[in-house]
Design an enzyme around this catalytic site. Structure first.
Site, mmCIF file in Angstrom:
data_model
loop_
_atom_site.group_PDB
_atom_site.id
_atom_site.type_symbol
_atom_site.label_atom_id
_atom_site.label_comp_id
_atom_site.label_asym_id
_atom_site.label_seq_id
_atom_site.Cartn_x
_atom_site.Cartn_y
_atom_site.Cartn_z
ATOM 1 N N ARG A 105 21.717 81.761 -48.224
ATOM 2 C CA ARG A 105 22.307 81.336 -47.287
ATOM 3 C C ARG A 105 23.738 80.401 -47.247
ATOM 4 O O ARG A 105 24.408 80.019 -48.067
ATOM 5 C CB ARG A 105 21.248 80.123 -46.602
ATOM 6 C CG ARG A 105 20.066 80.084 -45.797
ATOM 7 C CD ARG A 105 19.384 78.739 -46.246
ATOM 8 N NE ARG A 105 18.082 79.362 -45.870
ATOM 9 C CZ ARG A 105 16.452 79.801 -46.796
ATOM 10 N NH1 ARG A 105 16.437 79.917 -47.784
ATOM 11 N NH2 ARG A 105 15.394 80.239 -46.120
ATOM 12 N N HIS A 130 20.768 86.052 -45.102
ATOM 13 C CA HIS A 130 21.364 87.360 -45.749
ATOM 14 C C HIS A 130 22.025 88.612 -44.939
ATOM 15 O O HIS A 130 21.582 89.188 -44.756
ATOM 16 C CB HIS A 130 19.881 87.813 -46.254
ATOM 17 C CG HIS A 130 19.042 87.127 -46.954
ATOM 18 N ND1 HIS A 130 18.700 86.306 -48.728
ATOM 19 C CD2 HIS A 130 17.430 87.373 -46.520
ATOM 20 C CE1 HIS A 130 18.145 86.114 -48.467
ATOM 21 N NE2 HIS A 130 17.171 86.347 -47.793
ATOM 22 N N HIS A 204 15.145 91.598 -53.055
ATOM 23 C CA HIS A 204 14.443 90.692 -51.713
ATOM 24 C C HIS A 204 12.706 91.681 -51.732
ATOM 25 O O HIS A 204 12.631 91.382 -51.072
ATOM 26 C CB HIS A 204 15.006 90.848 -49.999
ATOM 27 C CG HIS A 204 14.280 89.047 -50.270
ATOM 28 N ND1 HIS A 204 13.358 89.150 -50.049
ATOM 29 C CD2 HIS A 204 15.021 88.633 -49.807
ATOM 30 C CE1 HIS A 204 12.818 87.985 -49.420
ATOM 31 N NE2 HIS A 204 13.843 87.088 -48.779
ATOM 32 N N ASP A 277 10.795 77.662 -52.484
ATOM 33 C CA ASP A 277 12.306 79.085 -51.714
ATOM 34 C C ASP A 277 13.342 78.045 -51.899
ATOM 35 O O ASP A 277 14.004 77.169 -51.378
ATOM 36 C CB ASP A 277 11.814 78.622 -50.341
ATOM 37 C CG ASP A 277 12.806 79.375 -49.939
ATOM 38 O OD1 ASP A 277 13.352 80.464 -50.114
ATOM 39 O OD2 ASP A 277 12.608 79.888 -48.710
ATOM 40 N N GLU A 342 15.054 86.811 -57.148
ATOM 41 C CA GLU A 342 16.365 87.318 -56.560
ATOM 42 C C GLU A 342 17.455 86.397 -57.598
ATOM 43 O O GLU A 342 17.608 85.322 -56.810
ATOM 44 C CB GLU A 342 17.176 86.683 -54.889
ATOM 45 C CG GLU A 342 15.793 87.694 -54.175
ATOM 46 C CD GLU A 342 16.668 86.069 -52.848
ATOM 47 O OE1 GLU A 342 17.262 87.325 -51.852
ATOM 48 O OE2 GLU A 342 15.865 85.602 -52.085
#
Length: 384
Positions: A105, A130, A204, A277, A342
């Site tokens: 982000r 992304h 991803h 997350d 990631e």
């Protein structure tokens, strides 16, 4: 006698060549369908002598499937996705995709570089995620090279023009997927630019070591050797703080089941993300490639270790898989049915100088090499 020696040497040479050929991974190339505007999407299949098979799609330079053995040698696809191209076209979910120009982000979809302000497309509320509205995951990449041999590989290229999604500079990106005989899949990202820009590329893939469609990953054991996380606000944007994981649900240093602490309602970060997350600080800066995560499935015995040189690792526990996605073999994907790891720079680094720099200048080369090493319980590699 001289002729006998020469003949014997010839036989040894031929036997060696035959042995080498038997151990050589193979690569095949085919069409996987067409986009709405008629672009051909290719799929390249890499297969080693153990039966491990990676399928790489030119749409999004994506890992479409990966077959790896369990402790009994049975193969299963451990990558979520769709059986055909249309599924990927119909719904953007980043399954297996290369994400960029900036993975993760960017706050307010904007940043300042060399004194100039840039506004990006925004695709997650006020923020850019992304790469924006049309990131690298939605582009048809060109297959520029396919190699057979002990390490079969495919190299894909995409050229992102100056101004694409608001980013400055024409960026030339290559992604090389390589499969080795020891069940190692390597993804090497390389990028160059014709004027200063920002770059952060990652992959991803949604993983389930029990096999896609195999149900929850909550009992799969995750290790992350990160001492801290970059905390975020309600919009999942870093708030600038780096917080130690000790004594928190984010502490995976000793390894634990993904789901052990995921329902800890005292954790504001878990509430913000509806689960995990967030970005783990696995190093203070880019270093030599080292293990940044390890996952073990107790049922199948599959073990995956992840290696990279990047300082950050975003771990996402599949929180927004809501049962509306029908994936491969008509499997319904539900919350917690996969995890994403990631390796990358920290999120919103262009707006957080304390996090480092995402700047790439002409004459420089951006690199992110991600290595997935597959084994089974005890580090024993099972042959097919």
């Amino acid at each position: 006698m001289k002729h006998a020696v020469m003949f014997g040497s010839f036989c040894l040479i031929m036997a060696g060549l035959a042995s080498t050929g038997a151990q050589a991974a193979e690569a095949t190339r085919a069409s996987f369908g067409h986009t709405a505007d008629g672009q051909n999407v290719e799929i390249v299949t890499l297969t080693n002598s153990r039966g491990v098979q990676a399928r790489v799609m030119s749409y999004g330079a994506s890992l479409q499937s990966l077959l790896v053995p369990d402790r009994d040698g049975h193969l299963a696809d451990v990558v979520l996705g769709y059986d055909d191209l249309q599924g990927y076209l119909d719904r953007r979910q980043y399954f297996g995709a290369t994400v960029g120009r900036y993975a993760n982000r960017i706050a307010h979809g904007s940043f300042t570089l060399d004194g100039k302000h840039y506004q990006l497309t925004r695709n997650e509320g006020p923020n850019s995620l992304h790469g924006g509205n049309q990131g690298f995951d939605q582009k048809v990449w060109q297959v520029v090279e396919v190699k057979q041999g002990p390490n079969a590989s495919v190299t894909l290229q995409y050229i992102s023009k100056d101004g694409d999604q608001g980013y400055p500079g024409t960026l030339t990106v290559k992604a090389t997927y390589q499969l080795s005989e020891d069940n190692q899949l390597k993804i090497a990202y390389v990028a160059t630019t014709d004027k200063p820009t920002i770059v952060n590329l990652s992959n991803h893939t949604y993983w389930n070591l029990a096999g896609e469609g195999g149900g929850t990953v909550m009992d799969q054991v995750l290790t992350i050797p990160g001492e801290a996380i970059t905390t975020v606000d309600a919009a999942s944007i870093p708030d600038g703080h780096i917080v130690p994981v000790a004594g928190t649900p984010y502490d995976f240093r000793a390894g634990k089941p993904i789901g052990r602490d995921i329902r800890d309602g005292s954790s504001q970060q878990l509430l913000f993300g509806h689960g995990y997350d967030m970005n783990w600080v696995v190093s203070s800066k880019e270093v030599e490639s080292h293990m940044v995560a390890r996952v073990q499935d107790p049922h199948s015995g599959r073990v995956m270790s992840l290696w990279s040189s990047k300082p950050g690792l975003q771990f996402y526990s599949g929180n927004f898989l809501d049962g509306t996605t029908v994936g491969k073999q008509h499997h319904i994907y539900r919350q917690g049915d996969a995890f994403v790891l990631e390796p990358q720079l920290f999120p919103d680094t262009p707006n957080r100088p304390a996090f480092g720099s995402a700047r790439l200048a002409p004459g420089e080369t951006y690199r992110n090499t991600i290595v997935y090493r597959f084994a089974t319980d005890g580090g024993r590699v099972v042959t097919h």
